[in-house]
Design a protein around this motif. Structure first.
Motif, mmCIF file in Angstrom:
data_model
loop_
_atom_site.group_PDB
_atom_site.id
_atom_site.type_symbol
_atom_site.label_atom_id
_atom_site.label_comp_id
_atom_site.label_asym_id
_atom_site.label_seq_id
_atom_site.Cartn_x
_atom_site.Cartn_y
_atom_site.Cartn_z
ATOM 1 N N GLU A 90 0.856 -1.345 0.037
ATOM 2 C CA GLU A 90 0.009 -0.011 -0.123
ATOM 3 C C GLU A 90 0.844 1.361 0.055
ATOM 4 N N LEU A 91 2.301 1.166 -0.071
ATOM 5 C CA LEU A 91 3.168 2.210 -0.122
ATOM 6 C C LEU A 91 2.777 3.418 -1.111
ATOM 7 N N PRO A 92 2.542 4.520 -0.777
ATOM 8 C CA PRO A 92 2.590 5.611 -2.152
ATOM 9 C C PRO A 92 4.161 5.970 -2.341
ATOM 10 N N GLY A 93 4.071 6.420 -3.816
ATOM 11 C CA GLY A 93 5.386 6.868 -4.188
ATOM 12 C C GLY A 93 6.528 5.756 -4.635
ATOM 13 N N GLU A 94 7.720 6.238 -4.383
ATOM 14 C CA GLU A 94 8.756 5.286 -4.768
ATOM 15 C C GLU A 94 9.741 5.363 -3.736
ATOM 16 N N PRO A 95 9.768 5.164 -2.492
ATOM 17 C CA PRO A 95 10.752 5.284 -1.467
ATOM 18 C C PRO A 95 11.776 4.115 -1.651
ATOM 19 N N ARG A 96 12.723 4.557 -1.032
ATOM 20 C CA ARG A 96 13.710 3.431 -1.065
ATOM 21 C C ARG A 96 13.613 2.578 0.027
ATOM 22 N N VAL A 97 13.732 1.371 -0.350
ATOM 23 C CA VAL A 97 13.289 0.240 0.670
ATOM 24 C C VAL A 97 14.209 -0.487 1.085
ATOM 25 N N LEU A 98 14.575 -0.555 2.349
ATOM 26 C CA LEU A 98 15.841 -1.402 3.097
ATOM 27 C C LEU A 98 15.234 -2.689 3.605
ATOM 28 N N THR A 99 15.765 -3.763 3.083
ATOM 29 C CA THR A 99 15.203 -5.078 3.658
ATOM 30 C C THR A 99 16.207 -5.942 4.361
ATOM 31 N N ASP A 100 17.539 -5.783 4.219
ATOM 32 C CA ASP A 100 18.469 -6.736 4.648
ATOM 33 C C ASP A 100 19.542 -5.781 5.618
ATOM 34 N N PRO A 101 20.143 -6.725 6.325
ATOM 35 C CA PRO A 101 21.338 -6.036 7.309
ATOM 36 C C PRO A 101 22.278 -5.433 6.395
ATOM 37 N N ILE A 111 22.548 4.584 7.755
ATOM 38 C CA ILE A 111 21.607 3.426 8.491
ATOM 39 C C ILE A 111 22.172 2.348 8.434
ATOM 40 N N GLN A 112 22.292 1.559 9.696
ATOM 41 C CA GLN A 112 22.853 0.330 9.845
ATOM 42 C C GLN A 112 21.664 -0.578 10.169
ATOM 43 N N GLY A 113 21.753 -1.775 9.599
ATOM 44 C CA GLY A 113 20.691 -2.991 9.796
ATOM 45 C C GLY A 113 21.614 -4.162 10.713
ATOM 46 N N ILE A 114 21.074 -4.494 11.638
ATOM 47 C CA ILE A 114 21.907 -5.613 12.501
ATOM 48 C C ILE A 114 21.190 -6.811 12.907
ATOM 49 N N LEU A 115 21.661 -7.688 12.323
ATOM 50 C CA LEU A 115 20.910 -9.177 12.273
ATOM 51 C C LEU A 115 20.557 -9.761 13.520
ATOM 52 N N THR A 116 19.424 -10.128 14.011
ATOM 53 C CA THR A 116 19.105 -10.799 15.152
ATOM 54 C C THR A 116 18.193 -11.845 14.977
#
Length: 254
Positions: A90-101, A111-116
């Motif tokens: 349902e997201l509007p527009g074209e945002p950057r999507v971060l999915t992974d660490p 931005i830092q993604g840390i796996l748990t």
């Protein structure tokens, strides 16, 4: 769903984490961050010239009675591909999507993604969870997503001491219960704690989460502020100079 840019793993490590300090200093002159609760673990962070949306969900089960969290955003971060933390349709527009660490560098923003693990069995039931760490408006933020396992030493080093920590407290099979949340808070020692992922009156009958009061009861002596609205602005000068406080948001209703 519109075509979106999915950013994958970008490399992580202690050296990259320490490099965030320079970016933190660059943002320290800004005016803070406005944090809007969208329900469950979903929040919209506005500040430093950016809108960051975390964990948009599908309205079902524990999130059945919330309004849609689909908000205009520049960056969307999800903690898992489960419907309550990674529903992108349902997201509007074209945002950057971060999915992974990993470590993601934007102009004046890291931005830092840390796996748990996303469960108490090392991720064997619900896979992995991404904890997100970034600085916005001069405020250091850690969003724990659906963390369920105790923080290991290496994770503690990467996360550091946040100004604001958003932590799940309602339990269930794929997130901290109240006691586990308290343990994580005691490890990271944030200045402001925002509880997430707990039972509300808008939940469907199948929701098995505990209420936020279970967590608050295990934090005696810690000041609790209950917001009269769903959005608050936190500036660097608003942060407690000593100790911590708990911020409970008024959750939205459909």
């Amino acid at each position: 769903m519109k075509r979106r840019k999915l950013l994958g793993y970008a490399g992580a490590g202690l050296g990259a984490s320490l490099g965030m300090g320079m970016i933190d200093q660059a943002q320290a002159q800004t005016t803070g961050v406005t944090i809007r609760s969208l329900g469950h673990t979903s929040f919209l962070f506005t500040g430093g010239g950016r809108r960051i949306l975390v964990n948009p969900f599908r309205r079902i089960g524990c999130t059945a009675g919330f309004p849609s969290p689909a908000q205009p955003a520049d960056i969307v971060m999800i903690s898992s591909r489960l419907f309550d933390e990674g529903y992108l349709n349902e997201l509007p527009g074209e945002p950057r999507v971060l999915t992974d660490p990993g470590v993601y560098d934007f102009e004046n923003l890291r931005i830092q993604g840390i796996l748990t693990p996303h469960d108490r069995q090392g991720g064997r039931h619900f896979g992995n969870n991404t904890v997100w760490r970034w600085a916005q408006g001069g405020v250091n933020i850690v969003h724990m997503g659906g963390a369920a396992a105790p923080l290991r030493v290496e994770e503690q080093i990467l996360l550091g001491r946040p100004d604001i920590m958003l932590v799940p407290v309602g339990g269930g099979p794929k997130a901290f219960d109240a006691a586990e949340a308290v343990q994580a808070v005691q490890v990271l020692r944030p200045k402001i704690v925002i509880p997430t992922h707990y039972l509300t009156t808008v939940a469907g009958a199948s929701c098995e989460l505990d209420p936020v009061d279970n967590f608050l009861a295990l934090m005696p002596g810690t000041p609790v502020t209950r917001a009269g609205q769903g959005a608050l602005t936190v500036r660097p000068n608003d942060l407690p100079s000593q100790g911590m406080r708990i911020q409970v948001y008024q959750y939205p209703r459909a």
